[in-house]
Scaffold this active site. Structure first.
Site, short mmCIF file in Angstrom:
data_model
loop_
_atom_site.label_atom_id
_atom_site.label_comp_id
_atom_site.label_asym_id
_atom_site.label_seq_id
_atom_site.Cartn_x
_atom_site.Cartn_y
_atom_site.Cartn_z
N GLY A 1 -91.86 19.55 0.04
CA GLY A 1 -92.43 20.89 0.21
C GLY A 1 -91.39 21.95 -0.10
O GLY A 1 -90.20 21.76 0.15
N THR B 1 -85.49 22.22 4.49
CA THR B 1 -86.82 22.05 5.10
C THR B 1 -87.04 23.13 6.15
O THR B 1 -86.13 23.44 6.93
CB THR B 1 -87.05 20.67 5.77
OG1 THR B 1 -88.25 20.74 6.55
CG2 THR B 1 -85.92 20.21 6.66
N ILE B 2 -88.23 23.66 6.14
CA ILE B 2 -88.55 24.65 7.19
C ILE B 2 -88.61 23.95 8.54
O ILE B 2 -88.52 24.59 9.58
CB ILE B 2 -89.88 25.40 6.92
CG1 ILE B 2 -91.09 24.45 6.97
CG2 ILE B 2 -89.82 26.16 5.62
CD1 ILE B 2 -92.43 25.18 7.12
N ASP B 3 -88.77 22.61 8.55
CA ASP B 3 -88.96 21.88 9.80
C ASP B 3 -87.67 21.72 10.61
O ASP B 3 -87.72 21.42 11.80
CB ASP B 3 -89.52 20.46 9.52
CG ASP B 3 -90.80 20.49 8.72
OD1 ASP B 3 -91.48 21.53 8.73
OD2 ASP B 3 -91.12 19.48 8.08
N ARG C 1 -94.00 19.24 11.21
CA ARG C 1 -94.22 17.79 11.16
C ARG C 1 -94.01 17.16 12.54
O ARG C 1 -94.65 17.62 13.48
CB ARG C 1 -93.32 17.14 10.11
CG ARG C 1 -94.11 16.26 9.18
CD ARG C 1 -93.25 15.57 8.19
NE ARG C 1 -93.24 16.24 6.90
CZ ARG C 1 -94.23 16.18 6.03
NH1 ARG C 1 -95.31 15.48 6.28
NH2 ARG C 1 -94.14 16.80 4.88
N GLU D 1 -97.91 21.43 14.86
CA GLU D 1 -98.94 20.60 14.21
C GLU D 1 -98.84 19.13 14.62
O GLU D 1 -99.83 18.40 14.60
CB GLU D 1 -98.84 20.72 12.68
CG GLU D 1 -97.50 20.25 12.12
CD GLU D 1 -97.39 20.36 10.61
OE1 GLU D 1 -98.34 20.80 9.95
OE2 GLU D 1 -96.32 19.99 10.08
N ARG E 1 -109.49 31.61 20.61
CA ARG E 1 -109.49 31.58 19.14
C ARG E 1 -108.27 30.81 18.66
O ARG E 1 -107.26 30.74 19.37
CB ARG E 1 -109.40 33.00 18.57
CG ARG E 1 -110.63 33.85 18.83
CD ARG E 1 -111.75 33.47 17.87
NE ARG E 1 -112.85 34.41 17.94
CZ ARG E 1 -113.87 34.35 18.76
NH1 ARG E 1 -113.94 33.35 19.65
NH2 ARG E 1 -114.83 35.25 18.74
N HIS F 1 -99.11 27.48 5.27
CA HIS F 1 -98.11 27.64 4.22
C HIS F 1 -97.53 29.04 4.15
O HIS F 1 -96.56 29.27 3.40
CB HIS F 1 -98.70 27.21 2.88
CG HIS F 1 -99.02 25.75 2.85
ND1 HIS F 1 -100.18 25.25 3.42
CD2 HIS F 1 -98.31 24.68 2.41
CE1 HIS F 1 -100.18 23.93 3.28
NE2 HIS F 1 -99.07 23.56 2.69
O1 F6P Z 1 -92.09 19.49 5.60
C1 F6P Z 1 -92.51 20.79 5.38
C2 F6P Z 1 -93.95 20.96 5.67
O2 F6P Z 1 -94.27 22.32 5.49
C3 F6P Z 1 -94.40 20.47 7.04
O3 F6P Z 1 -94.09 21.38 8.06
C4 F6P Z 1 -95.87 20.25 6.82
O4 F6P Z 1 -96.39 19.26 7.66
C5 F6P Z 1 -95.93 19.80 5.39
O5 F6P Z 1 -94.76 20.21 4.77
C6 F6P Z 1 -97.12 20.32 4.64
O6 F6P Z 1 -97.12 19.77 3.37
P1 F6P Z 1 -98.15 20.17 2.22
O7 F6P Z 1 -97.49 21.24 1.42
O8 F6P Z 1 -98.33 18.92 1.47
O9 F6P Z 1 -99.41 20.67 2.86
#
Ligand code: F6P
Length: 383
Positions: free
Chosen positions: A30, A162-164, A208, A259, A301, A307
């Site tokens: 990603g 990674t943003i994670d 993730r 998530e 809600r 993204h």
């Molecule tokens: O690893 C980065 C990430 O943005 C996760 O936080 C997320 O689960 C995943 O990629 C989403 O991936 P995709 O772009 O395939 O929807």
């Protein structure tokens, strides 16, 4: 632009030592804000040393499927190509999370998709194009692949993206700060609308299987409840907290849910699982908002930031560490290092073996001071 043959003598094998004349960069998995800043720093630092620089399109697809790229699967990265890109989101090289060379989705004779190991083709392509080293910019998946290439003899330096923020052996990955800043701003905005309607707002963030984004944004953005993959939540405790708020006269509540969070005795919410790619998580906020409304009778809600957390301009922090990581990666190659990842170890940048960095996922430690701070601020984790 297609790669020109230089007429240099063909190398007989992948060199792990010796002079560097040509390197390649790729971005895999990603995207994350800061990728272009890394590319700029790598290219300028390489050109500065008289090294030629190539960019591989879309992970390794530029090598596997050159016919799909009218300008070539490999592009020359010149001063001009990287001018004015450090502040731009995305990646000028493109990326993919369906191009893992170790598990490349390939259609079999029966028409079904299988995972095929195509790593030796990458090694051959490096030899064919006379590329002496690779700078692999990626998260755990891409750097795990880079580690396999290093073991196969390719000279490789990784850059943690990674943003994670779930990569081990670095204090932070680039992209994380931008994602947290965006999520925090979103929470700031949601407070007023939640209060106006006396609602519960459930906000789903990425990350993730790690709760770094949820925790940092949730604490900074004054969430009442934060649900992390690291702490399975009890829906009764979540609803109890919402009701306590209501009884105390608070008109609304903000819930941040990662998530990858899951209820005690329950499962993660998975959208899909496909051959050759990681499972897609999502849907937990909708499920949770419904459950909270049913159980408490308070209108709820959900919002999925999705993204939006990955797009746009990197923060100054991300831009700077990206530039520092990119330049440090080239210094690592110059020093003769291979099979290492650049890592932030404030106030400096160091190199750690890819083997160690990719061995385990870095999740939120349950006794870290941000968790303790949250508990002192009366934030509920559903436990
Ligand atoms: O690893 C980065 C990430 O943005 C996760 O936080 C997320 O689960 C995943 O990629 C989403 O991936 P995709 O772009 O395939 O929807």
């Amino acid at each position: 632009m297609a790669v020109r043959k230089t007429g240099k003598q063909k190398k007989t094998g992948i060199q792990s030592q010796g002079e560097i004349r040509r390197i390649a960069i790729n971005t895999g998995g990603g995207d994350a804000p800061g990728l272009n800043a890394v590319i700029r720093a790598v290219v300028l630092s390489a050109l500065h040393r008289g090294w030629e620089c190539l960019g591989i399109r879309d992970g390794y697809n530029g090598l596997f499927l050159p016919e799909e790229y009218p300008e070539g699967g490999l592009i020359h990265l010149t001063h001009e190509a990287v001018r004015g890109i450090a502040h731009l989101g995305g990646t000028i090289l493109g990326t993919t999370n369906r191009g893992n060379p170790l598990k490349y989705p390939t259609r079999g004779k029966d028409g079904k998709l299988y995972e095929k190991d195509r790593s030796d083709e990458v090694i051959d392509a490096f030899r064919k194009h006379e590329i002496d080293a690779l700078i692999a910019i990626g998260g755990d998946g891409s750097l795990g692949i880079a580690n396999v290439f290093a073991r196969k003899g390719l000279r490789v330096v990784g850059v943690p993206k990674t943003i994670d923020n779930d990569l081990d052996k670095t204090v932070i990955t680039f992209g994380f700060d931008t994602a947290v800043s965006f999520a925090t701003e979103a929470l700031d905005r949601l407070h007023s609308t939640a209060e106006a309607h006396r609602r519960v707002m459930v906000v789903e963030v990425m990350g993730r299987y790690a709760g770094w984004i949820a925790l940092n944004a949730g604490v900074s953005g004054n969430a009442d409840i934060i649900l992390l993959p690291e702490i399975s939540y009890d829906i009764n405790k979540v609803c109890q907290k919402v009701m306590e708020h209501r009884i105390a006269g608070r008109r609304y509540a903000i819930v941040v849910v990662a998530e990858g969070a899951r209820p005690v005795h329950g499962k993660r919410s998975v959208i899909s699982q496909e051959i050759g790619r990681a499972e897609r998580l999502g849907g937990i906020a909708e499920q949770l908002a419904r459950e909270i409304e049913e159980r408490t009778g308070i209108e709820s809600r959900h919002v999925v930031l999705g993204h939006l957390q990955r797009g746009g301009t990197p923060t100054t922090f991300d831009r700077l560490i990206s530039l520092r990581f990119g330049a440090a990666a080239i210094r690592a190659l110059e020093e003769g290092q291979s099979g290492v990842m650049v890592a932030l170890d404030p106030p400096t940048v160091k190199y750690v073996p890819l083997e160690q960095a990719t061995r385990r996922m870095k999740t939120v430690p349950l006794n870290c001071d941000t968790i303790l701070t949250a508990r002192d601020l009366d934030i509920c984790f559903g436990d």
